[in-house]
Write an enzyme that holds these catalytic residues in place. Sequence first.
Site, PDB file in Angstrom:
ATOM      1  N   ASP A   9      69.294  56.373 -45.381  1.00 13.97           N
ATOM      2  CA  ASP A   9      67.725  56.285 -43.931  1.00 13.97           C
ATOM      3  C   ASP A   9      66.745  57.488 -43.963  1.00 13.97           C
ATOM      4  OD1 ASP A   9      69.646  53.968 -43.045  1.00 13.97           O
ATOM      5  OD2 ASP A   9      69.597  55.137 -41.406  1.00 13.97           O
ATOM      6  N   LYS A  98      68.332  47.838 -41.911  1.00 16.51           N
ATOM      7  CA  LYS A  98      69.639  47.272 -40.010  1.00 16.51           C
ATOM      8  C   LYS A  98      68.910  47.863 -38.710  1.00 16.51           C
ATOM      9  CE  LYS A  98      71.037  51.739 -41.422  1.00 16.51           C
ATOM     10  NZ  LYS A  98      70.656  52.636 -40.556  1.00 16.51           N
ATOM     11  N   CYS A 140      74.500  58.170 -39.442  1.00 20.25           N
ATOM     12  CA  CYS A 140      74.184  56.862 -40.206  1.00 20.25           C
ATOM     13  C   CYS A 140      74.655  57.189 -41.508  1.00 20.25           C
ATOM     14  CB  CYS A 140      73.117  56.574 -40.572  1.00 20.25           C
ATOM     15  SG  CYS A 140      71.976  55.894 -38.830  1.00 20.25           S
TER      16      CYS A 140
END
Length: 193
Positions: A9, A98, A140
């Site tokens: 990310d 996602k 994350c």
Amino acid sequence: MANALIIVDVQNDFCEGGSLAVAGGAGVAAGISRLLAAEPGRWEHVVATKDYHLDPGAHFGDPPDYIDSWPVHCVVGTSGSEFHPELAVDRVEAIFHKGEHAAAYSGFEGHTDDGECLADWLRARGVDRVDLVGVATDHCVRATALDAAREGFAATVLLDLTAAVAPETLDVALRAMEGAGVSMRGETVIRAA
């Protein structure tokens, strides 16, 4: 067997200037790029994950509680969902999106455009060890590392190439990863915003 680097990310919205910025995110992007350039043979495979929201429901809060709901971020088609410009992506073989319609913290919840999930992609290439870097250590990165261990991969988080949101959530994340058998090297970036 093979090893892989999972870049978690490293997107505009999670770096300075983004809608859900983590202080130090841009430096993490640049650091990952430097490492990939300096050690091109260190990993057989390099993949990346992206938060990729269309309509994630209660994951977006107005106002957000910063526990279960967050400001709008990483919406598909916006510049916030793109990789940070300091991140070199030329070695990235696959991107796992996602969270289109729900909160999704772990890269193992993501899939390629062809629908292949991260665990299957790694296993198909004989990967048994993964290193993880990215944003944010306490959200994350933590979730992806825990799922990597749960899926049977030997997982190591390169903390020097991660940035965390807050000391309290970082401490919880480090304890959870240690308890799950995830190795950790270095110290995470954590700064006041």
